[in-house]
Design an enzyme around this catalytic site. Structure first.
Site, PDB file in Angstrom:
ATOM      1  N   TYR A   1      16.614  92.049  28.345  1.00  0.00           N
ATOM      2  CA  TYR A   1      15.931  92.095  29.639  1.00  0.00           C
ATOM      3  C   TYR A   1      14.772  93.434  30.001  1.00  0.00           C
ATOM      4  O   TYR A   1      14.259  93.557  28.912  1.00  0.00           O
ATOM      5  CB  TYR A   1      16.992  92.133  30.702  1.00  0.00           C
ATOM      6  CG  TYR A   1      18.069  91.269  30.519  1.00  0.00           C
ATOM      7  CD1 TYR A   1      17.696  89.795  30.790  1.00  0.00           C
ATOM      8  CD2 TYR A   1      19.274  91.674  30.388  1.00  0.00           C
ATOM      9  CE1 TYR A   1      18.806  88.927  30.685  1.00  0.00           C
ATOM     10  CE2 TYR A   1      20.059  90.372  29.943  1.00  0.00           C
ATOM     11  CZ  TYR A   1      20.036  89.283  29.960  1.00  0.00           C
ATOM     12  OH  TYR A   1      20.573  88.431  29.737  1.00  0.00           O
TER      13      TYR A   1
ATOM     14  N   SER B   1      25.823  86.211  28.641  1.00  0.00           N
ATOM     15  CA  SER B   1      24.670  86.027  28.240  1.00  0.00           C
ATOM     16  C   SER B   1      24.260  85.692  26.926  1.00  0.00           C
ATOM     17  O   SER B   1      23.231  85.031  26.413  1.00  0.00           O
ATOM     18  CB  SER B   1      23.683  86.770  28.924  1.00  0.00           C
ATOM     19  OG  SER B   1      23.465  86.685  30.383  1.00  0.00           O
TER      20      SER B   1
ATOM     21  N   LYS C   1      23.213  82.176  25.804  1.00  0.00           N
ATOM     22  CA  LYS C   1      21.988  81.801  25.986  1.00  0.00           C
ATOM     23  C   LYS C   1      21.039  81.500  24.717  1.00  0.00           C
ATOM     24  O   LYS C   1      20.067  80.955  24.559  1.00  0.00           O
ATOM     25  CB  LYS C   1      21.125  82.711  26.885  1.00  0.00           C
ATOM     26  CG  LYS C   1      21.781  82.668  28.444  1.00  0.00           C
ATOM     27  CD  LYS C   1      21.307  83.798  29.156  1.00  0.00           C
ATOM     28  CE  LYS C   1      21.927  83.847  30.525  1.00  0.00           C
ATOM     29  NZ  LYS C   1      21.619  85.151  31.253  1.00  0.00           N
TER      30      LYS C   1
ATOM     31  N   TYR D   1      26.453  75.822  33.267  1.00  0.00           N
ATOM     32  CA  TYR D   1      25.815  77.203  32.997  1.00  0.00           C
ATOM     33  C   TYR D   1      27.126  78.148  33.092  1.00  0.00           C
ATOM     34  O   TYR D   1      27.329  79.167  32.273  1.00  0.00           O
ATOM     35  CB  TYR D   1      24.450  77.648  33.836  1.00  0.00           C
ATOM     36  CG  TYR D   1      24.392  78.984  33.849  1.00  0.00           C
ATOM     37  CD1 TYR D   1      23.328  79.457  32.925  1.00  0.00           C
ATOM     38  CD2 TYR D   1      24.754  80.207  34.938  1.00  0.00           C
ATOM     39  CE1 TYR D   1      23.152  81.137  32.709  1.00  0.00           C
ATOM     40  CE2 TYR D   1      24.361  81.448  34.858  1.00  0.00           C
ATOM     41  CZ  TYR D   1      23.618  81.592  33.791  1.00  0.00           C
ATOM     42  OH  TYR D   1      23.310  83.108  33.616  1.00  0.00           O
TER      43      TYR D   1
ATOM     44  N   VAL E   1      26.920  90.509  29.813  1.00  0.00           N
ATOM     45  CA  VAL E   1      27.394  91.548  30.849  1.00  0.00           C
ATOM     46  C   VAL E   1      28.950  91.619  30.406  1.00  0.00           C
ATOM     47  O   VAL E   1      29.518  92.525  31.167  1.00  0.00           O
ATOM     48  CB  VAL E   1      27.422  91.314  32.257  1.00  0.00           C
ATOM     49  CG1 VAL E   1      25.904  91.553  32.871  1.00  0.00           C
ATOM     50  CG2 VAL E   1      27.712  89.773  32.710  1.00  0.00           C
TER      51      VAL E   1
HETATM   52  O1  DON Z   1      24.698  84.415  35.277  1.00  0.00           O
HETATM   53  C1  DON Z   1      25.209  85.703  35.098  1.00  0.00           C
HETATM   54  O2  DON Z   1      24.923  86.636  35.877  1.00  0.00           O
HETATM   55  C2  DON Z   1      26.290  85.879  34.112  1.00  0.00           C
HETATM   56  N1  DON Z   1      26.837  84.660  33.770  1.00  0.00           N
HETATM   57  C3  DON Z   1      25.287  86.185  32.669  1.00  0.00           C
HETATM   58  C4  DON Z   1      24.618  87.421  32.920  1.00  0.00           C
HETATM   59  C5  DON Z   1      24.527  88.292  31.650  1.00  0.00           C
HETATM   60  O3  DON Z   1      25.407  88.452  30.754  1.00  0.00           O
HETATM   61  C6  DON Z   1      23.265  89.371  31.692  1.00  0.00           C
HETATM   62  N2  DON Z   1      23.431  90.139  30.362  1.00  0.00           N
HETATM   63  N3  DON Z   1      23.555  91.139  30.255  1.00  0.00           N
END
Ligand code: DON
Length: 309
Positions: free
Chosen positions: A243, A64, A67, A191, A261
């Site tokens: 978040y 993420s 982003k 994405y 993540v």
């Molecule tokens: O879409 C997802 O779930 C992952 N590609 C990215 C989520 C993420 O990194 C949330 N961050 N803490």
């Protein structure tokens, strides 16, 4: 002022010794292979001095954190029109939550929750083929970090594509409201791939420098965005970057930050430094457990919280 290199190395050593490491993400199977004992920290100050600690040169899945860069690109394309497609308020919910989307007619709360980032990706994709859009995102990161070796980890992208049922639900739901312009599969493909970009802490800290210095890289003098835009991206990072853990991050660290993540966090000390930390074990909100603790120690020792000493 304490010696930056010394502080970074001290913190890396302290983190290496801690037994509490959080839980490595497993919902994207390929991420479960990460080493829970890894820890890296990179800080680049306004003069371009680079301080590295631990595994700061090891590439990891930025997830993420990408982003922040897709938001920057999308704002460059659409300007403030972007905010018609996505909000900029903290969600108070998990990064992959679907619940607010129904109440809010398919408009995601902010560009950092998954739904918001998928909408931003869709905007970048419009008028292009998926591979062109992805190439643009990757080249933007290579340009920012001044490093053409930055690449996508195809195994991570494929792993997420196979298991990304929630993101597919979010994207289809937004499509039903007309919030996405492109075929859902195309938008999700871009994405998943930009989340699967692999970078080291040093590369990530380099890429974040424009946010610490009013939109430009102070070493090369190259302008990326106008100062007002850098300031606003930092504001969204502060309020939404972690978040439902954003309040806690502001309380403890006191810097704009964006987590992923994969266990990475990019944090910005405006006017002072760009910082990247990585430790794959996560807390209950999906943010790096030791990454946050290390950043708290760093800002405390250097007096870098934007809220004062
Ligand atoms: O879409 C997802 O779930 C992952 N590609 C990215 C989520 C993420 O990194 C949330 N961050 N803490």
């Amino acid at each position: 002022m304490p010696d930056l290199d010394l502080v970074v190395k001290e913190i890396a050593e302290e983190m290496r010794q801690r037994p509490d490491r959080g839980e490595v993400a497993t919902y994207i199977p390929e991420l479960a292979r990460a080493d829970a004992n890894a820890f890296g920290l990179a800080v680049i100050d306004a003069d371009g001095n680079v301080a590295l600690g631990g595994d700061a040169e090891t590439p990891f899945s930025i997830q993420s954190i990408s982003k922040v860069f897709t938001l920057t690109l999308a704002l460059g394309k659409a300007g403030d029109r972007l905010w018609q497609r996505v909000g900029r308020e903290p969600s108070g919910s998990a990064f992959n939550s679907i619940i607010q989307l129904e109440y809010e007619h398919g408009i995601p709360r902010n560009p950092f929750i998954n739904a918001g980032a998928i909408a931003v990706t869709d905007l970048i994709l419009s008028g292009h083929q998926p591979r062109e859009a992805l190439g643009e995102i990757l080249r933007f990161l290579q340009f920012l970090a001044d490093d053409e070796t930055i690449a996508i980890d195809e195994a991570v992208a494929a792993s997420e594509r196979r298991t990304g049922f929630r993101n597919a639900a979010l994207a289809n739901y937004m499509k039903s409201f007309g919030v996405l312009e492109n075929p859902v599969d195309f938008t999700l493909g871009v994405y998943f791939h930009h989340c699967a970009i692999a970078m080291s802490c040093r590369q990530l800290a380099m890429a974040g420098r424009f946010l610490a210095h009013q939109g430009r890289n102070p070493t090369t003098g190259r302008s990326v965005v106008v100062p007002e835009r850098a300031r606003r991206i930092n504001a969204v990072m502060l309020t939404c970057g972690h978040y439902d853990g954003s309040g806690e991050f502001a309380y403890r660290v006191g810097l704009p930050g964006k987590s992923g993540v994969g266990g990475g966090i990019l944090a910005i000390a405006p006017g002072k430094a760009s910082i990247a930390v990585w430790s794959p074990g996560l807390d209950a909100s999906g943010n790096s457990h030791l990454g946050r603790i290390a950043l708290e120690a760093l800002t405390k020792r250097l007096g870098w919280s934007i809220f004062g000493a």
